[in-house]
Design a protein around this motif. Structure first.
Motif, PDB file in Angstrom:
ATOM      1  N   HIS A  91      31.288  37.896  42.257  1.00 12.10           N
ATOM      2  CA  HIS A  91      31.605  37.448  43.783  1.00 12.10           C
ATOM      3  C   HIS A  91      31.583  36.129  44.259  1.00 12.10           C
ATOM      4  CE1 HIS A  91      29.974  38.447  47.846  1.00 12.10           C
ATOM      5  NE2 HIS A  91      29.615  36.842  48.291  1.00 12.10           N
ATOM      6  N   SER A  92      32.714  36.297  45.092  1.00  9.91           N
ATOM      7  CA  SER A  92      33.280  34.249  45.539  1.00  9.91           C
ATOM      8  C   SER A  92      33.777  33.682  44.157  1.00  9.91           C
ATOM      9  CB  SER A  92      32.203  34.200  46.498  1.00  9.91           C
ATOM     10  OG  SER A  92      32.659  32.632  47.496  1.00  9.91           O
ATOM     11  N   MET A  93      32.856  32.125  43.950  1.00  2.00           N
ATOM     12  CA  MET A  93      33.674  31.674  42.815  1.00  2.00           C
ATOM     13  C   MET A  93      33.552  32.635  41.401  1.00  2.00           C
ATOM     14  SD  MET A  93      31.782  28.158  41.179  1.00  2.00           S
ATOM     15  CE  MET A  93      30.694  29.172  40.526  1.00  2.00           C
ATOM     16  N   GLY A  94      32.472  33.461  41.372  1.00  2.00           N
ATOM     17  CA  GLY A  94      32.366  33.794  40.166  1.00  2.00           C
ATOM     18  C   GLY A  94      33.715  34.969  40.397  1.00  2.00           C
ATOM     19  N   GLY A  95      34.363  35.350  41.198  1.00  5.98           N
ATOM     20  CA  GLY A  95      35.324  36.719  41.262  1.00  5.98           C
ATOM     21  C   GLY A  95      36.373  35.911  40.233  1.00  5.98           C
ATOM     22  N   LEU A  96      36.723  34.517  40.630  1.00  5.27           N
ATOM     23  CA  LEU A  96      37.510  33.515  40.162  1.00  5.27           C
ATOM     24  C   LEU A  96      37.451  33.657  38.453  1.00  5.27           C
ATOM     25  CD1 LEU A  96      40.552  32.059  40.008  1.00  5.27           C
ATOM     26  CD2 LEU A  96      38.663  30.211  40.772  1.00  5.27           C
ATOM     27  N   VAL A  97      36.183  33.181  38.579  1.00  6.19           N
ATOM     28  CA  VAL A  97      35.920  33.162  37.070  1.00  6.19           C
ATOM     29  C   VAL A  97      36.254  34.044  36.121  1.00  6.19           C
ATOM     30  CG1 VAL A  97      33.953  32.715  35.492  1.00  6.19           C
ATOM     31  CG2 VAL A  97      33.970  31.685  37.518  1.00  6.19           C
ATOM     32  N   ALA A  98      35.860  35.789  36.992  1.00  2.00           N
ATOM     33  CA  ALA A  98      35.807  37.145  36.024  1.00  2.00           C
ATOM     34  C   ALA A  98      37.758  37.345  35.838  1.00  2.00           C
ATOM     35  CB  ALA A  98      35.298  38.370  37.133  1.00  2.00           C
ATOM     36  N   PHE A  99      37.843  37.060  36.979  1.00  2.36           N
ATOM     37  CA  PHE A  99      39.743  36.951  36.355  1.00  2.36           C
ATOM     38  C   PHE A  99      40.423  35.908  35.583  1.00  2.36           C
ATOM     39  CE2 PHE A  99      44.044  35.123  37.363  1.00  2.36           C
ATOM     40  CZ  PHE A  99      44.525  36.017  38.218  1.00  2.36           C
ATOM     41  N   MET A 100      40.071  34.658  35.418  1.00  2.10           N
ATOM     42  CA  MET A 100      40.263  33.902  34.387  1.00  2.10           C
ATOM     43  C   MET A 100      39.738  34.409  32.873  1.00  2.10           C
ATOM     44  SD  MET A 100      42.414  32.254  36.283  1.00  2.10           S
ATOM     45  CE  MET A 100      42.333  30.123  34.689  1.00  2.10           C
ATOM     46  N   LEU A 101      38.138  34.516  32.970  1.00  2.00           N
ATOM     47  CA  LEU A 101      37.784  35.543  31.913  1.00  2.00           C
ATOM     48  C   LEU A 101      39.405  36.951  31.403  1.00  2.00           C
ATOM     49  CD1 LEU A 101      35.931  35.136  29.435  1.00  2.00           C
ATOM     50  CD2 LEU A 101      34.706  35.924  30.802  1.00  2.00           C
ATOM     51  N   CYS A 102      38.994  37.094  32.208  1.00  6.33           N
ATOM     52  CA  CYS A 102      40.316  37.716  31.796  1.00  6.33           C
ATOM     53  C   CYS A 102      41.695  38.024  30.625  1.00  6.33           C
ATOM     54  CB  CYS A 102      40.445  39.390  33.175  1.00  6.33           C
ATOM     55  SG  CYS A 102      39.117  40.371  33.300  1.00  6.33           S
ATOM     56  N   ARG A 103      42.254  36.881  31.731  1.00  6.83           N
ATOM     57  CA  ARG A 103      43.182  36.101  30.817  1.00  6.83           C
ATOM     58  C   ARG A 103      43.294  35.495  29.893  1.00  6.83           C
ATOM     59  NH1 ARG A 103      47.118  33.097  35.482  1.00  6.83           N
ATOM     60  NH2 ARG A 103      47.589  34.613  37.273  1.00  6.83           N
ATOM     61  N   TRP A 104      42.335  34.957  29.722  1.00  3.00           N
ATOM     62  CA  TRP A 104      41.374  34.794  28.147  1.00  3.00           C
ATOM     63  C   TRP A 104      41.116  35.099  27.157  1.00  3.00           C
ATOM     64  CZ3 TRP A 104      38.001  34.824  24.292  1.00  3.00           C
ATOM     65  CH2 TRP A 104      38.008  32.723  23.982  1.00  3.00           C
ATOM     66  N   LEU A 105      40.749  37.055  27.647  1.00  5.57           N
ATOM     67  CA  LEU A 105      40.365  37.687  26.709  1.00  5.57           C
ATOM     68  C   LEU A 105      42.159  38.048  25.742  1.00  5.57           C
ATOM     69  CD1 LEU A 105      37.874  39.597  28.066  1.00  5.57           C
ATOM     70  CD2 LEU A 105      37.391  38.286  25.720  1.00  5.57           C
ATOM     71  N   ARG A 106      42.787  38.657  27.340  1.00  2.02           N
ATOM     72  CA  ARG A 106      44.224  38.876  26.401  1.00  2.02           C
ATOM     73  C   ARG A 106      45.267  37.852  25.892  1.00  2.02           C
ATOM     74  NH1 ARG A 106      48.433  40.221  32.110  1.00  2.02           N
ATOM     75  NH2 ARG A 106      48.213  37.535  31.887  1.00  2.02           N
ATOM     76  N   ALA A 107      45.051  36.719  26.006  1.00  2.72           N
ATOM     77  CA  ALA A 107      45.498  35.319  25.815  1.00  2.72           C
ATOM     78  C   ALA A 107      45.434  35.539  24.464  1.00  2.72           C
ATOM     79  CB  ALA A 107      45.525  34.215  25.936  1.00  2.72           C
ATOM     80  N   ARG A 108      44.129  35.779  24.080  1.00  3.22           N
ATOM     81  CA  ARG A 108      43.988  35.905  22.960  1.00  3.22           C
ATOM     82  C   ARG A 108      43.779  36.888  21.732  1.00  3.22           C
ATOM     83  NH1 ARG A 108      42.837  32.138  25.514  1.00  3.22           N
ATOM     84  NH2 ARG A 108      42.227  30.156  24.664  1.00  3.22           N
ATOM     85  N   GLY A 109      44.348  38.401  21.952  1.00  6.39           N
ATOM     86  CA  GLY A 109      44.962  39.354  21.641  1.00  6.39           C
ATOM     87  C   GLY A 109      43.339  39.870  21.629  1.00  6.39           C
ATOM     88  N   LEU A 110      42.129  39.577  22.798  1.00 10.65           N
ATOM     89  CA  LEU A 110      41.157  40.633  22.143  1.00 10.65           C
ATOM     90  C   LEU A 110      40.860  41.746  23.615  1.00 10.65           C
ATOM     91  CD1 LEU A 110      38.897  36.822  21.959  1.00 10.65           C
ATOM     92  CD2 LEU A 110      39.217  38.625  20.285  1.00 10.65           C
ATOM     93  N   PRO A 111      39.451  42.545  23.555  1.00 10.84           N
ATOM     94  CA  PRO A 111      39.960  43.517  24.154  1.00 10.84           C
ATOM     95  C   PRO A 111      39.274  43.011  25.556  1.00 10.84           C
ATOM     96  CG  PRO A 111      38.239  44.040  22.162  1.00 10.84           C
ATOM     97  CD  PRO A 111      38.775  42.498  22.117  1.00 10.84           C
ATOM     98  N   THR A 112      40.002  43.531  26.350  1.00  7.01           N
ATOM     99  CA  THR A 112      39.970  43.634  27.675  1.00  7.01           C
ATOM    100  C   THR A 112      39.174  44.645  28.914  1.00  7.01           C
ATOM    101  OG1 THR A 112      42.238  44.077  28.138  1.00  7.01           O
ATOM    102  CG2 THR A 112      42.041  41.790  27.885  1.00  7.01           C
ATOM    103  N   PRO A 113      38.569  44.398  29.379  1.00  8.48           N
ATOM    104  CA  PRO A 113      37.261  44.888  30.398  1.00  8.48           C
ATOM    105  C   PRO A 113      37.619  46.220  31.286  1.00  8.48           C
ATOM    106  CG  PRO A 113      37.703  43.499  31.968  1.00  8.48           C
ATOM    107  CD  PRO A 113      38.755  43.172  30.940  1.00  8.48           C
ATOM    108  N   ALA A 114      37.289  47.167  30.585  1.00  6.04           N
ATOM    109  CA  ALA A 114      37.747  48.330  31.228  1.00  6.04           C
ATOM    110  C   ALA A 114      37.666  48.373  32.814  1.00  6.04           C
ATOM    111  CB  ALA A 114      36.570  49.462  31.489  1.00  6.04           C
TER     112      ALA A 114
END
Length: 255
Positions: A91-114
């Motif tokens: 939520h709010s700032m947390g939305g940006l954090v969640a989005f950037m965490l998705c990018r971080w996971l993808r960049a490292r070849g880790l599972p991304t969220p459902a």
């Protein structure tokens, strides 16, 4: 298999064999307790894991992050792949954090969220209105906090409480203000964006998230202002649950 980091993620209702996990990221100036009532609206087999950031709550003595990159690095390392499907909500700032965490996971070849849920947060390509860190004076912070309306006036009237709160808001607002969007390929995860009917985040700013996923996109407006997260909690959680992964056959994973 590495267990969930108790330092980074608070589980208000641990589940022995969850069918899915919902990782939540709070708004600026807050802590994990803003999600304390969510388990009552979640199915018993969905485990809630709320990010507990340094500088607040039980981690009050730790230094807050004022840049998003090291925060995402630390959060990413606290997650560990497993066979349990997971989703991210911010939520709010947390939305940006969640989005950037998705990018971080993808960049490292880790599972991304459902599923990725972003609530009351403008799309990352829209610039924020926060001034540079030196201009985040106590007076500015208090004015901004009062405009948001989430912190009771009686709390803001307590000097000792303010002495604890203002450094948290200053660090979070600095983090948001310092963020600079870098274009990347869209995510594969389905993306649902929530906004309030009287939110400070406009519909075009919410619609802007559409370009950040190749998967299904949905925009949902709920009654309320910027903090409909609380005033429309039952309706919000119901929407989240309906989009959550149903079992191990869905997209993946964290433990």
């Amino acid at each position: 298999m590495k267990p969930i980091s108790e330092a980074w993620f608070w589980r208000p209702r641990p589940v022995g064999r969850p069918r899915a996990r919902l990782f939540c990221f709070p708004y600026a100036g807050s802590n994990a307790m803003v999600f304390r009532t969510w388990p009552a609206d979640l199915p018993p087999d969905v485990e809630l894991c709320v990010a507990q950031l340094p500088g607040r709550g039980p981690r009050l003595r730790e230094a807050s992050f004022n840049r998003i990159e090291p925060l995402i690095e630390a959060l990413g390392q606290a997650l560990e792949p497993s066979s349990v499907p997971f989703a991210l909500f911010g939520h709010s700032m947390g939305g940006l954090v969640a989005f950037m965490l998705c990018r971080w996971l993808r960049a490292r070849g880790l599972p991304t969220p459902a599923h990725l849920f972003v609530s009351s947060r403008c799309a990352p390509q829209f610039p924020d209105s926060f001034p540079p860190a030196p201009e985040l004076t106590d007076a500015y912070l208090l004015g901004r906090i009062r405009r948001y309306g989430a912190t009771p006036a009686e709390i803001l009237a307590e000097p000792e409480v303010l002495a604890l709160l203002l450094p948290i808001f200053r660090a979070d607002f600095t983090l948001i203000g310092a963020y600079r969007h870098t274009p990347e390929e869209p995510l594969e995860s389905p993306l649902t964006v929530f906004g309030g009917t009287n939110d400070t985040v406009t519909r075009p700013e919410l619609e802007g998230w559409r370009e950040h996923t190749r998967g299904p996109f949905a925009l949902r407006l709920l009654e309320g202002g910027h903090f409909f997260l609380h005033t429309a909690q039952a309706a919000l959680v119901r929407e989240v649950v309906q989009a959550m992964p149903r079992g191990a056959s869905d997209r993946l994973q964290v433990e």
